[in-house]
Design a protein around this motif. Structure first.
Motif, PDB file in Angstrom:
ATOM      1  N   MET A 126       0.650  -1.257   0.047  1.00 42.78           N
ATOM      2  CA  MET A 126      -0.094   0.022   0.149  1.00 42.78           C
ATOM      3  C   MET A 126       0.862   1.225   0.067  1.00 42.78           C
ATOM      4  N   SER A 127       1.952   1.172   0.729  1.00 44.71           N
ATOM      5  CA  SER A 127       2.725   2.423   0.792  1.00 44.71           C
ATOM      6  C   SER A 127       3.620   2.703  -0.596  1.00 44.71           C
ATOM      7  N   GLN A 128       3.610   1.727  -1.341  1.00 46.88           N
ATOM      8  CA  GLN A 128       4.094   1.665  -2.766  1.00 46.88           C
ATOM      9  C   GLN A 128       3.417   2.879  -3.621  1.00 46.88           C
ATOM     10  N   TYR A 129       1.983   2.649  -3.484  1.00 47.50           N
ATOM     11  CA  TYR A 129       1.238   3.342  -4.401  1.00 47.50           C
ATOM     12  C   TYR A 129       1.263   4.711  -3.958  1.00 47.50           C
ATOM     13  N   GLY A 130       1.691   5.009  -2.848  1.00 44.93           N
ATOM     14  CA  GLY A 130       1.700   6.510  -2.357  1.00 44.93           C
ATOM     15  C   GLY A 130       2.838   7.261  -2.739  1.00 44.93           C
ATOM     16  N   ASN A 131       4.099   6.290  -2.664  1.00 47.03           N
ATOM     17  CA  ASN A 131       5.331   6.860  -3.287  1.00 47.03           C
ATOM     18  C   ASN A 131       5.326   6.953  -4.772  1.00 47.03           C
ATOM     19  N   SER A 132       4.807   6.317  -5.499  1.00 45.95           N
ATOM     20  CA  SER A 132       4.758   6.530  -7.112  1.00 45.95           C
ATOM     21  C   SER A 132       3.781   7.902  -7.194  1.00 45.95           C
ATOM     22  N   THR A 133       2.652   8.073  -6.554  1.00 44.17           N
ATOM     23  CA  THR A 133       1.940   9.131  -6.734  1.00 44.17           C
ATOM     24  C   THR A 133       2.632  10.249  -6.221  1.00 44.17           C
ATOM     25  N   LEU A 134       3.255  10.420  -5.141  1.00 43.13           N
ATOM     26  CA  LEU A 134       4.217  11.324  -4.831  1.00 43.13           C
ATOM     27  C   LEU A 134       5.190  11.755  -5.705  1.00 43.13           C
ATOM     28  N   GLY A 135       5.715  10.742  -6.415  1.00 43.22           N
ATOM     29  CA  GLY A 135       6.889  10.750  -7.513  1.00 43.22           C
ATOM     30  C   GLY A 135       6.269  11.367  -8.559  1.00 43.22           C
ATOM     31  N   MET A 136       4.890  11.200  -9.100  1.00 42.44           N
ATOM     32  CA  MET A 136       4.363  11.845 -10.292  1.00 42.44           C
ATOM     33  C   MET A 136       4.121  13.144  -9.975  1.00 42.44           C
ATOM     34  N   VAL A 137       3.763  13.483  -8.818  1.00 37.69           N
ATOM     35  CA  VAL A 137       3.421  14.952  -8.270  1.00 37.69           C
ATOM     36  C   VAL A 137       4.588  15.613  -8.475  1.00 37.69           C
ATOM     37  N   LEU A 138       5.836  15.190  -7.930  1.00 40.74           N
ATOM     38  CA  LEU A 138       7.019  15.815  -8.025  1.00 40.74           C
ATOM     39  C   LEU A 138       7.469  16.149  -9.243  1.00 40.74           C
ATOM     40  N   MET A 139       7.111  15.137 -10.368  1.00 45.65           N
ATOM     41  CA  MET A 139       7.609  15.107 -11.596  1.00 45.65           C
ATOM     42  C   MET A 139       6.947  16.210 -12.212  1.00 45.65           C
ATOM     43  N   LEU A 140       5.500  16.084 -12.135  1.00 44.88           N
ATOM     44  CA  LEU A 140       4.625  17.497 -12.783  1.00 44.88           C
ATOM     45  C   LEU A 140       5.044  18.747 -12.229  1.00 44.88           C
ATOM     46  N   LEU A 141       5.448  18.973 -10.949  1.00 44.84           N
ATOM     47  CA  LEU A 141       6.004  20.201 -10.435  1.00 44.84           C
ATOM     48  C   LEU A 141       7.078  20.748 -11.073  1.00 44.84           C
ATOM     49  N   LEU A 142       7.994  19.532 -11.358  1.00 40.97           N
ATOM     50  CA  LEU A 142       9.297  19.790 -11.978  1.00 40.97           C
ATOM     51  C   LEU A 142       9.268  20.287 -13.592  1.00 40.97           C
ATOM     52  N   LEU A 143       8.387  19.653 -14.129  1.00 40.35           N
ATOM     53  CA  LEU A 143       8.034  20.008 -15.440  1.00 40.35           C
ATOM     54  C   LEU A 143       7.291  21.294 -15.483  1.00 40.35           C
ATOM     55  N   GLY A 144       6.611  21.688 -14.828  1.00 42.41           N
ATOM     56  CA  GLY A 144       5.648  22.700 -14.538  1.00 42.41           C
ATOM     57  C   GLY A 144       6.696  24.020 -14.428  1.00 42.41           C
ATOM     58  N   SER A 145       7.658  23.724 -13.486  1.00 42.02           N
ATOM     59  CA  SER A 145       8.489  25.004 -13.176  1.00 42.02           C
ATOM     60  C   SER A 145       9.388  25.075 -14.197  1.00 42.02           C
ATOM     61  N   LEU A 146       9.741  24.052 -15.064  1.00 45.88           N
ATOM     62  CA  LEU A 146      10.866  24.210 -16.281  1.00 45.88           C
ATOM     63  C   LEU A 146      10.009  24.934 -17.031  1.00 45.88           C
ATOM     64  N   THR A 147       8.777  24.786 -17.459  1.00 40.70           N
ATOM     65  CA  THR A 147       8.110  25.353 -18.506  1.00 40.70           C
ATOM     66  C   THR A 147       7.654  26.825 -18.048  1.00 40.70           C
ATOM     67  N   LEU A 148       7.456  27.222 -16.793  1.00 39.60           N
ATOM     68  CA  LEU A 148       7.325  28.735 -16.189  1.00 39.60           C
ATOM     69  C   LEU A 148       8.674  29.110 -16.528  1.00 39.60           C
ATOM     70  N   HIS A 149      10.006  28.558 -16.505  1.00 42.00           N
ATOM     71  CA  HIS A 149      11.171  29.294 -16.605  1.00 42.00           C
ATOM     72  C   HIS A 149      11.206  29.675 -18.047  1.00 42.00           C
ATOM     73  N   ALA A 150      11.181  28.550 -18.950  1.00 42.24           N
ATOM     74  CA  ALA A 150      11.433  28.834 -20.185  1.00 42.24           C
ATOM     75  C   ALA A 150      10.182  29.868 -20.696  1.00 42.24           C
ATOM     76  N   THR A 151       9.032  29.941 -20.498  1.00 41.31           N
ATOM     77  CA  THR A 151       8.153  31.053 -20.837  1.00 41.31           C
ATOM     78  C   THR A 151       8.579  32.322 -20.342  1.00 41.31           C
ATOM     79  N   ARG A 152       9.004  32.413 -19.129  1.00 34.25           N
ATOM     80  CA  ARG A 152       9.787  33.855 -18.345  1.00 34.25           C
ATOM     81  C   ARG A 152      10.814  34.351 -19.503  1.00 34.25           C
ATOM     82  N   THR A 153      11.898  33.462 -19.661  1.00 32.33           N
ATOM     83  CA  THR A 153      12.954  33.838 -20.496  1.00 32.33           C
ATOM     84  C   THR A 153      12.451  34.101 -21.752  1.00 32.33           C
TER      85      THR A 153
END
Length: 142
Positions: A1-28
């Motif tokens: 059960m805790s493995q499902y939580g870790n993969s969800t957390l990993g996906m959320v972190l990945m989405l946050l990373l992609l979002g911040s990279l997109t924001l940085h590219a847009t700002r540049t």
């Protein structure tokens, strides 16, 4: 059960990373676009001032003389210069004194007044030698 939580957390972190990279590219990209807009705006202002200086130069009285002669309009800081040619025509230039942008107009001198020639406006110096396109220092202030 805790493995499902870790993969969800990993996906959320990945989405946050992609979002911040997109924001940085847009700002540049936005920063680069703002510089381009500012440069374009400055060019349009310089062009309008050069056109105004050219029109002001058409209204001035110009004595027949050899070489470049220039007149300054101090309120708007316009500089208009005239060069008589051997063919009986003259070349008028106009620019804002704070700018390097200069516009040109072929004119026909008649009784100390200038009359623009049809299709005589040009945005580069039409003289064959570039050194002939620069009025000499000290020729201003007729």
């Amino acid at each position: 059960m805790s493995q499902y939580g870790n993969s969800t957390l990993g996906m959320v972190l990945m989405l946050l990373l992609l979002g911040s990279l997109t924001l940085h590219a847009t700002r540049t990209q936005l920063s680069q676009g703002m510089v381009l807009v500012a440069d374009t705006q400055q060019y349009h202002q310089d062009f309008a001032q050069a056109q105004a200086a050219l029109q002001w130069g058409l209204m001035q009285s110009w004595p027949a003389a050899s070489g470049w002669q220039c007149q300054q309009q101090s309120l708007h800081q316009w500089l208009s210069c005239l060069l008589y040619t051997e063919e009986g025509n003259a070349l008028l230039s106009g620019q804002d004194e704070k700018s390097e942008l200069r516009l040109w107009q072929w004119v026909s001198p008649r009784s100390h007044r200038l009359h623009p020639q049809a299709h005589g406006w040009i945005d580069y110096c039409p003289l064959s030698k570039p050194e002939h396109c620069q009025p000499q220092e000290g020729s201003a202030g007729l």
